[in-house]
Each structure stands twice: as C-alpha cells, then as structure tokens.
Write an enzyme that holds these catalytic residues in place. Structure first.
Site, PDB file in Angstrom:
ATOM      1  N   MET A   1       0.799  -1.225   0.000  1.00  0.00           N
ATOM      2  CA  MET A   1       0.000   0.000   0.000  1.00  0.00           C
ATOM      3  C   MET A   1       0.833   1.278   0.000  1.00  0.00           C
ATOM      4  O   MET A   1       0.309   2.364   0.220  1.00  0.00           O
ATOM      5  CB  MET A   1      -0.957   0.011   1.197  1.00  0.00           C
ATOM      6  CG  MET A   1      -1.921  -1.140   1.218  1.00  0.00           C
ATOM      7  SD  MET A   1      -2.904  -1.192  -0.299  1.00  0.00           S
ATOM      8  CE  MET A   1      -3.503  -2.872  -0.204  1.00  0.00           C
ATOM      9  N   CYS A   2       2.133   1.165  -0.245  1.00  0.00           N
ATOM     10  CA  CYS A   2       2.993   2.347  -0.293  1.00  0.00           C
ATOM     11  C   CYS A   2       2.789   3.098  -1.605  1.00  0.00           C
ATOM     12  O   CYS A   2       2.692   2.489  -2.666  1.00  0.00           O
ATOM     13  CB  CYS A   2       4.461   1.937  -0.188  1.00  0.00           C
ATOM     14  SG  CYS A   2       5.108   2.011   1.458  1.00  0.00           S
ATOM     15  N   HIS A   3       2.768   4.411  -1.494  1.00  0.00           N
ATOM     16  CA  HIS A   3       2.695   5.244  -2.687  1.00  0.00           C
ATOM     17  C   HIS A   3       4.071   5.309  -3.343  1.00  0.00           C
ATOM     18  O   HIS A   3       5.095   5.253  -2.659  1.00  0.00           O
ATOM     19  CB  HIS A   3       2.258   6.668  -2.319  1.00  0.00           C
ATOM     20  CG  HIS A   3       0.853   6.744  -1.852  1.00  0.00           C
ATOM     21  ND1 HIS A   3       0.498   6.525  -0.538  1.00  0.00           N
ATOM     22  CD2 HIS A   3      -0.297   7.006  -2.514  1.00  0.00           C
ATOM     23  CE1 HIS A   3      -0.810   6.652  -0.406  1.00  0.00           C
ATOM     24  NE2 HIS A   3      -1.315   6.942  -1.596  1.00  0.00           N
TER      25      HIS A   3
ATOM     26  N   MET B   1       8.768   4.504   5.216  1.00  0.00           N
ATOM     27  CA  MET B   1       8.935   3.150   4.680  1.00  0.00           C
ATOM     28  C   MET B   1      10.164   3.059   3.782  1.00  0.00           C
ATOM     29  O   MET B   1      10.842   2.034   3.744  1.00  0.00           O
ATOM     30  CB  MET B   1       7.676   2.693   3.934  1.00  0.00           C
ATOM     31  CG  MET B   1       6.449   2.541   4.834  1.00  0.00           C
ATOM     32  SD  MET B   1       6.716   1.515   6.294  1.00  0.00           S
ATOM     33  CE  MET B   1       7.146  -0.051   5.560  1.00  0.00           C
ATOM     34  N   GLU B   2      10.467   4.141   3.079  1.00  0.00           N
ATOM     35  CA  GLU B   2      11.655   4.149   2.227  1.00  0.00           C
ATOM     36  C   GLU B   2      12.928   4.074   3.067  1.00  0.00           C
ATOM     37  O   GLU B   2      13.877   3.372   2.704  1.00  0.00           O
ATOM     38  CB  GLU B   2      11.650   5.400   1.339  1.00  0.00           C
ATOM     39  CG  GLU B   2      10.647   5.350   0.206  1.00  0.00           C
ATOM     40  CD  GLU B   2       9.181   5.534   0.610  1.00  0.00           C
ATOM     41  OE1 GLU B   2       8.315   5.328  -0.252  1.00  0.00           O
ATOM     42  OE2 GLU B   2       8.893   5.874   1.778  1.00  0.00           O
TER      43      GLU B   2
ATOM     44  N   ASP C   1      24.348 -11.006   1.956  1.00  0.00           N
ATOM     45  CA  ASP C   1      24.594 -11.709   0.696  1.00  0.00           C
ATOM     46  C   ASP C   1      26.077 -11.733   0.338  1.00  0.00           C
ATOM     47  O   ASP C   1      26.604 -12.764  -0.094  1.00  0.00           O
ATOM     48  CB  ASP C   1      23.800 -11.047  -0.431  1.00  0.00           C
ATOM     49  CG  ASP C   1      24.053 -11.717  -1.764  1.00  0.00           C
ATOM     50  OD1 ASP C   1      23.838 -12.946  -1.866  1.00  0.00           O
ATOM     51  OD2 ASP C   1      24.477 -11.022  -2.713  1.00  0.00           O
TER      52      ASP C   1
END
EC number: 4.6.1.17
Length: 161
Positions: free
Chosen positions: A76-78, A114-115, A129
């Site tokens: 739901m992130c823009h 969120m970013e 990794d």
C-alpha cells in the site's frame, strides 16, 4: 496517534490511502538497524578483503535501490519522489556488528518512513549476501524508525537510543 487503520476501508478490505488533497510538505525520515557477525567477518569488511568486493560500497547502493523500490514491495505504499537518500555505516567492534543508518527526504503528500526502513533492510541484506560464504551466523536485527518530520501526523523521535 490515531487508532484508525487508514489502509482498511469500511468493508475491512485493504486500500491505498487517497493523498491527492494533501499539501506537499518537506518530509524526512531516519531509520537504523544492525547486522551482527563473526569478528573475522567484521575485520575483513573493514579491511576490504571480502572476495565479492567492497561490501559497504555495494550495500550503500543496495540500500538506495531498496528505498527507490519501496512501493514495489510494500503493497500500500505510494510511489513517491525521493529527493535524497543517504546510507551510513558504523563499525562496532565490541559487539561485532555494523549499524546501518538511512536518511530519506522528499517534498510530497505522504511520508517517507517506509523508504528509510526499506533502505536499511536492503543494505543489511546486501551485507549478508556478500558475506554469507564465510559467515552463516550473521543476524539482522533492530530495524526501526528513529526519527521522522513533516506531514499531518507531526514529528516523531525515538527516545532512549
């Protein structure tokens, strides 16, 4: 803090929040996280002797790419314009870990937390990794929002860090 879930509609279904009527404001977020590892792994990262290359340089790019991809992996992130994303690393030899700090900034209608969180996560995963061949005991932890500013919900700063 609001007790209403903005990503749920009246029928209880997921939805993207409509931000079209909101004002553009300067918004900034800082997130952090840690990756712990064996002492030898930490030393080799610092010395630049990991066979895959410069771990922190690649993790910095991975973190920035993660921030730019947030709307593709968080449902739901823009999709927002990121005006700045900066990733920093701090060696903690006493605890055998690297702290990852991401700062993100935008001028827009919705937050950029969120970013920042995704940038930290992607940077930590990139370190994992690049070092997994020599250290399978690495642990990614403590990913959190440290600070945010701008927007209708106001500012936030985590205390006790």
């Amino acid at each position: 803090m609001s007790e209403v879930f903005t990503h749920i509609n009246e029928e209880g279904r997921a939805r993207m929040v409509d931000v079209s009527e909101k004002d553009n404001t300067i918004r900034q977020a800082i997130a952090s996280g840690k990756i712990s590892m064996e002492k030898d792994t930490l030393e080799r990262i610092k010395e630049g002797t990991i066979s895959k290359g410069d771990v922190l340089a690649v993790a910095q790019v991975g973190g920035i790419m993660g921030a730019k991809s947030t709307s593709q992996i968080i449902p739901m992130c823009h999709n927002i314009l990121i005006s700045n994303c900066d990733i920093n690393f701090k060696f903690d030899f006493e605890n055998s870990e690297i702290e990852i700090v991401a700062m993100t900034k935008t001028v827009g209608k919705t937050g950029i937390e969120m970013e920042a969180l995704t940038a930290v996560s992607a940077a930590a995963l990139t370190i994992y990794d690049m070092c997994k061949a020599i250290d399978r005991e690495m642990v990614i932890s403590d990913i959190m929002l440290v600070k945010k500013s701008g927007g209708k919900s106001g500012d936030f700063e985590r205390v006790g860090l």
